[in-house]
Design a protein around this motif. Sequence first.
Motif, PDB file in Angstrom:
ATOM      1  N   GLY A 250       6.285  25.393 -93.974  1.00 45.61           N
ATOM      2  CA  GLY A 250       6.326  26.974 -94.186  1.00 45.61           C
ATOM      3  C   GLY A 250       5.912  27.272 -95.599  1.00 45.61           C
ATOM      4  N   MET A 251       5.446  28.235 -95.843  1.00 48.51           N
ATOM      5  CA  MET A 251       5.218  28.974 -97.186  1.00 48.51           C
ATOM      6  C   MET A 251       5.885  30.377 -97.184  1.00 48.51           C
ATOM      7  N   ASN A 252       6.522  30.646 -98.256  1.00 48.11           N
ATOM      8  CA  ASN A 252       7.052  31.904 -98.764  1.00 48.11           C
ATOM      9  C   ASN A 252       6.129  32.680 -99.617  1.00 48.11           C
ATOM     10  N   ILE A 253       5.709  33.998 -99.158  1.00 42.18           N
ATOM     11  CA  ILE A 253       4.736  34.512-100.205  1.00 42.18           C
ATOM     12  C   ILE A 253       5.655  35.525-100.940  1.00 42.18           C
ATOM     13  N   HIS A 254       5.780  35.242-102.330  1.00 43.27           N
ATOM     14  CA  HIS A 254       6.457  36.030-103.362  1.00 43.27           C
ATOM     15  C   HIS A 254       5.528  37.053-104.012  1.00 43.27           C
ATOM     16  N   ILE A 255       5.986  37.917-104.635  1.00 42.86           N
ATOM     17  CA  ILE A 255       5.029  38.937-105.259  1.00 42.86           C
ATOM     18  C   ILE A 255       4.497  38.142-106.614  1.00 42.86           C
ATOM     19  N   ASP A 256       4.839  37.040-107.096  1.00 42.59           N
ATOM     20  CA  ASP A 256       4.462  36.335-107.929  1.00 42.59           C
ATOM     21  C   ASP A 256       3.816  34.860-107.689  1.00 42.59           C
ATOM     22  N   GLY A 257       3.725  34.749-106.575  1.00 44.69           N
ATOM     23  CA  GLY A 257       3.082  33.346-105.983  1.00 44.69           C
ATOM     24  C   GLY A 257       3.516  32.920-104.814  1.00 44.69           C
ATOM     25  N   ILE A 258       2.965  31.794-104.172  1.00 45.15           N
ATOM     26  CA  ILE A 258       3.531  31.102-103.104  1.00 45.15           C
ATOM     27  C   ILE A 258       4.267  29.928-103.182  1.00 45.15           C
ATOM     28  N   ARG A 259       5.260  29.984-102.641  1.00 42.46           N
ATOM     29  CA  ARG A 259       6.521  28.688-102.623  1.00 42.46           C
ATOM     30  C   ARG A 259       6.554  27.944-101.127  1.00 42.46           C
ATOM     31  N   ASP A 260       7.067  26.777-101.713  1.00 41.04           N
ATOM     32  CA  ASP A 260       7.352  26.045-100.270  1.00 41.04           C
ATOM     33  C   ASP A 260       8.652  26.689 -99.528  1.00 41.04           C
ATOM     34  N   VAL A 261       8.900  26.714 -98.263  1.00 45.20           N
ATOM     35  CA  VAL A 261      10.107  26.834 -97.597  1.00 45.20           C
ATOM     36  C   VAL A 261      11.029  25.612 -97.848  1.00 45.20           C
ATOM     37  N   ASN A 262      10.312  24.368 -97.474  1.00 37.37           N
ATOM     38  CA  ASN A 262      11.115  23.134 -97.555  1.00 37.37           C
ATOM     39  C   ASN A 262       9.878  22.091 -98.950  1.00 37.37           C
ATOM     40  N   GLU A 263      10.634  21.452 -99.602  1.00 34.20           N
ATOM     41  CA  GLU A 263      10.026  20.418-100.529  1.00 34.20           C
ATOM     42  C   GLU A 263       8.621  19.848 -99.924  1.00 34.20           C
ATOM     43  N   PHE A 264       7.565  20.092-100.578  1.00 34.49           N
ATOM     44  CA  PHE A 264       6.533  19.431-100.086  1.00 34.49           C
ATOM     45  C   PHE A 264       5.682  20.214 -99.144  1.00 34.49           C
ATOM     46  N   ASP A 265       6.264  21.306 -98.720  1.00 33.75           N
ATOM     47  CA  ASP A 265       5.604  22.090 -97.611  1.00 33.75           C
ATOM     48  C   ASP A 265       4.226  22.238 -98.143  1.00 33.75           C
ATOM     49  N   LEU A 266       3.888  22.949 -99.219  1.00 37.25           N
ATOM     50  CA  LEU A 266       2.568  23.394 -99.744  1.00 37.25           C
ATOM     51  C   LEU A 266       1.654  21.996 -99.835  1.00 37.25           C
ATOM     52  N   GLN A 267       2.207  21.137-100.285  1.00 37.10           N
ATOM     53  CA  GLN A 267       1.326  19.668-100.439  1.00 37.10           C
ATOM     54  C   GLN A 267       1.039  19.420 -99.204  1.00 37.10           C
TER      55      GLN A 267
END
Length: 211
Positions: A38-55
Motif C-alpha cells: 500500500g501507499m498513502n498519498i499525503h499532501i507533501d509526498g507518497i509514503r509506505d503503508v508498511n515498511e518497504f511497500d513503495l520499494q
Amino acid sequence: MKKASILMIVGPLFLLGLYVFPLWNIMLGAPQYPEPLGMNIHIDGIRDVNEFDLQNIDGLNHYIGMRKLPKPEEMWEFSTFPLVIGGMVFLGLVIGVLGYFKKVSYGWFMGWFVLMSVLGVLGMYDFNAWMVDYGTNLDPNAIMKLSNPDGTPMSYKPPLFGHAKMLNFGVTSLPSTGAWMMFTGMMLILAAFFVGWKANKAKKSKIHSSS
C-alpha cells in the motif's frame, strides 16, 4: 451570527489534519502477497503503508515499464499543496473572526466553501491526470509487454475511487483520514452558512413584525 462564525472558525481547523494524516490510500493485493502492498498519498509526498511497500511496488512496476513513484521534490504539487491548504485555513479563520465581530456577512462563508470546492476538484483532476500518465506512459523496453485483446497496450492506471483488477492484482483506491477531516471541516462551513442565513432571516422577520 455568532454561532455561525464559531462554526466558520472551527471548520478550517479540520484541514490541518492533512498535514498529519494521508489524503488518499491505494492498496494492491494479490495471492502471492498475503499482506497487501500500500501507499498513502499525503499532501507533501507518497509514503509506505508498511515498511518497504513503495520499494516493492517500484520493483513490480519495473517489469511492466512503469516509472518509479515520485519523490516529493519531483512533483511541484507536493510543495504547493501544503501552501494552498495553509492559505485556505488562514483565510477561513480570518473570515470567521470578522464574521464574529459582524465585519462580514455569512455570504463570505459560502464564498470560502465554493473556493475550497473548486480547489478540491482541481486537485482531484490533477491527481487523476498524474495516475493516467503514470499508468499509460510505459517504457517500450520493459521486460513484460502486455496488450489488450484489441492489440492496444494495456493501461495500469489505478482507479481514482473504488476497486479495479489489474493482472493478478486487485487495486483499491479510497479517501483516507485527511480527506475525511477535510470533508468534515467543509460540512461545518456549509452549516455555518445556513446557520447565518437562518439567523439573518429571523432578524429580518422580527424587524418586519415590529414595524
